[in-house]
Scaffold this motif. Structure first.
Motif, PDB file in Angstrom:
ATOM      1  N   GLU A 163       0.696  -1.271  -0.057  1.00  0.00           N
ATOM      2  CA  GLU A 163       0.059   0.090   0.055  1.00  0.00           C
ATOM      3  C   GLU A 163       1.007   1.156   0.040  1.00  0.00           C
ATOM      4  OE1 GLU A 163      -4.056  -0.062   2.124  1.00  0.00           O
ATOM      5  OE2 GLU A 163      -2.770  -1.067   3.383  1.00  0.00           O
ATOM      6  N   ARG A 179      -3.954   3.950  -0.799  1.00  0.00           N
ATOM      7  CA  ARG A 179      -4.013   3.204  -2.020  1.00  0.00           C
ATOM      8  C   ARG A 179      -3.438   1.944  -2.195  1.00  0.00           C
ATOM      9  NH1 ARG A 179      -1.434   7.511  -6.151  1.00  0.00           N
ATOM     10  NH2 ARG A 179       0.651   6.979  -5.815  1.00  0.00           N
ATOM     11  N   LEU A 199      -8.223   1.648  -8.982  1.00  0.00           N
ATOM     12  CA  LEU A 199      -7.760   1.438  -7.664  1.00  0.00           C
ATOM     13  C   LEU A 199      -6.726   2.320  -7.243  1.00  0.00           C
ATOM     14  CD1 LEU A 199      -7.459  -2.694  -8.256  1.00  0.00           C
ATOM     15  CD2 LEU A 199      -9.321  -1.326  -6.729  1.00  0.00           C
ATOM     16  N   LYS A 200      -5.915   2.896  -8.084  1.00  0.00           N
ATOM     17  CA  LYS A 200      -4.659   3.495  -7.903  1.00  0.00           C
ATOM     18  C   LYS A 200      -5.198   5.052  -7.213  1.00  0.00           C
ATOM     19  CE  LYS A 200      -1.098   3.717 -10.568  1.00  0.00           C
ATOM     20  NZ  LYS A 200      -0.670   4.129 -11.830  1.00  0.00           N
ATOM     21  N   ARG A 201      -6.499   5.210  -7.235  1.00  0.00           N
ATOM     22  CA  ARG A 201      -6.785   6.664  -6.668  1.00  0.00           C
ATOM     23  C   ARG A 201      -6.832   6.574  -5.368  1.00  0.00           C
ATOM     24  NH1 ARG A 201     -12.261   7.042 -10.624  1.00  0.00           N
ATOM     25  NH2 ARG A 201     -11.150   7.217 -12.656  1.00  0.00           N
ATOM     26  N   TRP A 202      -6.220   7.923  -4.668  1.00  0.00           N
ATOM     27  CA  TRP A 202      -6.346   7.943  -3.494  1.00  0.00           C
ATOM     28  C   TRP A 202      -7.749   7.923  -2.835  1.00  0.00           C
ATOM     29  CZ3 TRP A 202      -1.899   7.312  -1.198  1.00  0.00           C
ATOM     30  CH2 TRP A 202      -0.589   7.609  -1.794  1.00  0.00           C
ATOM     31  N   LYS A 203      -7.874   7.253  -1.708  1.00  0.00           N
ATOM     32  CA  LYS A 203      -9.078   7.120  -0.893  1.00  0.00           C
ATOM     33  C   LYS A 203      -8.791   7.264   0.657  1.00  0.00           C
ATOM     34  CE  LYS A 203     -11.279   4.059  -3.979  1.00  0.00           C
ATOM     35  NZ  LYS A 203     -11.899   2.567  -4.037  1.00  0.00           N
TER      36      LYS A 203
END
Length: 498
Positions: A163, A179, A199-203
């Motif tokens: 991560e 991410r 999926l690679k976008r920041w959350k």
């Protein structure tokens, strides 16, 4: 308070700046560690010898980077209008292990043009904030337009396992994101690539014990930058930047010297006018059926060679002069020393029989270079001390530290005898003991301990101190009555008249 879209936008902008800086930081770190590619060589030389010298480097970059850092030692912090160093700030410095970590931060600044300090409160111990020096490959600060000091936002991004994590520091709140870290392959379909991009976008991170975002009680961005050679118009400059070209040239000269040493360091001989020696070739019955050339390696081992040709003669050329290369290397190292203000005896390794004054003069450039770095780093460390006070809820001390100062050890390297002689002269001029002890290199805490020890000695044996004052070994304080049979000691007015 920023919205999540605004926070994500800031993370993307700051991450893009981190990515831009990444290759230069990696390059500088590699050169500091001695990982130097062979440069300036011709295509033919690189083709035949590039792999041979791939792992070789004559690493002067590390010496240049280490020379100022080894003289940068923080001894305390002093607020404005204060006469002594702040004990609480020094306690925070010591508890966080910053005596050692500060050296890592200064080295990171010298090598990579900048380093960072992060201050954050510890809920379990409100009086002891957590202070860490941060890697410039992981941190970046955004400033207000037109300002080099007012911080608008800061980002720390790092990897842990599979991560990526990011923490965005704003004056009013702190956002935490994560991410997944995906494997990079070239055989993915367009659909899978779209999935990866999603999926690679920041959350926002899911945190059990704290809100996200959480409030920032200090009211300012808690990260500070320590720049190296800052400029008015561009980025700070690494000390490694100016060393790389000459370092590459030195490595090439060594590679050429080693190659010449391998091929031409001994006199070479050649046989002219003779056929290559042959020996008869026999069959199973011992009958000569032909000839075969003699293995030349056998002559090299036996050191004997015979020829029957009447015109055979031996020619010779002398060994190569390898001192030409060493002379060029010494010139290159001398240029490197002048360009980086590193003393010659740090690099060449030859110590002449010089007096202490001459050695101090030779190190003047390094001393000035180190003092400049203390000025640049001192601004950030003073702001760090202010952040520590804010994290402890001491607003008054935080305001006083805005115009306070950082205390440093003396950057000049002197012998104990030379230092003691200088301090004795300053004592005779009237400088107080506490100032002299700090000048000697003691920390404020050590000075307080020495003063306490002096007071303890006086309490235990006041007669000894009185005798010292009367004999003049230390300045006399007040009028001391003479012993029986002794002349009274003159006061200052009588000494002046005499």
């Amino acid at each position: 308070m920023a919205t999540i879209d605004q926070a994500l936008y800031l993370v993307q902008l700051l991450e893009a700046e981190l990515i831009r800086r990444g290759p230069e930081i990696t390059r500088h770190n590699d050169y500091y560690r001695g990982k130097h590619p062979l440069k300036f060589a011709s295509e033919e030389f690189a083709k035949f010898h590039g792999d041979r010298y791939r792992d070789f480097s004559d690493n002067w970059t590390q010496v240049v980077g280490d020379s100022p850092v080894e003289r940068m030692t923080v001894t305390g912090f002093q607020a404005s209008d204060a006469t002594e160093a702040d004990k609480e700030l020094w306690k925070v410095w010591q508890v966080n292990g910053l005596d050692a970590d500060s050296q890592l931060g200064f080295l990171g600044s010298v090598v990579n043009a900048r380093s960072f300090v992060l201050v954050w409160g510890d809920p379990s111990d409100p009086d002891m904030p957590v202070v860490t020096f941060e890697d410039p490959a992981q941190c970046v600060i955004a400033y207000e337009p037109g300002s080099r000091r007012r911080r608008r936002a800061a980002l720390k991004r790092w990897q842990d396992g599979n991560e990526d994590f990011a923490t965005l520091y704003l004056p009013g709140e702190v956002w935490k994101f994560a991410r997944p870290r995906l494997a990079q392959t070239d055989d993915k379909s367009l659909q899978m690539m779209d999935v990866d991009e999603a999926l690679k976008r920041w959350k926002p991170r899911e945190l059990d014990e704290e809100p996200n975002p959480q409030p920032n009680p200090m009211g300012v961005v808690p990260m500070v930058e320590l720049p190296n050679k800052p400029t008015l118009s561009g980025d700070p400059i690494s000390d490694v930047t100016g060393v790389i070209a000459m370092q590459d040239a030195i490595n090439l000269l060594w590679a050429q010297l080693f190659t010449a040493s391998d091929y031409a360091s001994f006199p070479q001989r050649v046989i002219l006018g003779a056929e290559r020696p042959v020996i008869p070739k026999l069959n199973a019955e011992g009958i000569v059926v032909g000839t075969q050339p003699v293995d030349i390696q056998k002559f090299a081992v036996d050191r004997v060679m015979m020829f029957n040709d009447k015109d055979a003669r031996i020619g010779e050329w002398q060994a190569a002069n390898l001192t030409m290369y060493t002379s060029l290397i010494e010139v290159a190292v001398g240029h490197l020393a002048a360009q980086t203000r590193t003393p010659q005896h740090y690099l060449v390794g030859k110590m002449a029989n010089l007096a202490e004054g001459a050695l101090l003069a030779a190190e003047t450039g390094l001393v000035k270079r180190t003092e400049e770095k203390e000025i640049w780093s001192g601004q950030g460390l003073r702001e760090m001390a202010r952040l520590i006070a804010l994290a402890r809820g001491e607003d008054g001390k935080a305001d006083a530290m805005r115009s306070g100062r950082v205390l440093w050890a003396d950057v000049e390297s002197r012998s104990h005898a030379q230092m003691a002689d200088a301090l004795l002269k300053l004592k005779q001029l009237g400088f107080p003991f506490k100032w002299l002890a700090l000048r000697y290199g003691l920390t404020p805490t050590e000075v307080a301990d020495v003063i306490a020890m002096r007071a303890e000695e006086l309490d235990m044996d006041p007669v000894t101190e009185l005798t010292r004052q009367m004999t003049g070994s230390v300045p006399q304080v007040g009028n001391v009555p003479p012993e029986d049979g002794e002349e009274p000691m003159p006061d200052e007015g009588e000494e002046a008249a005499a």
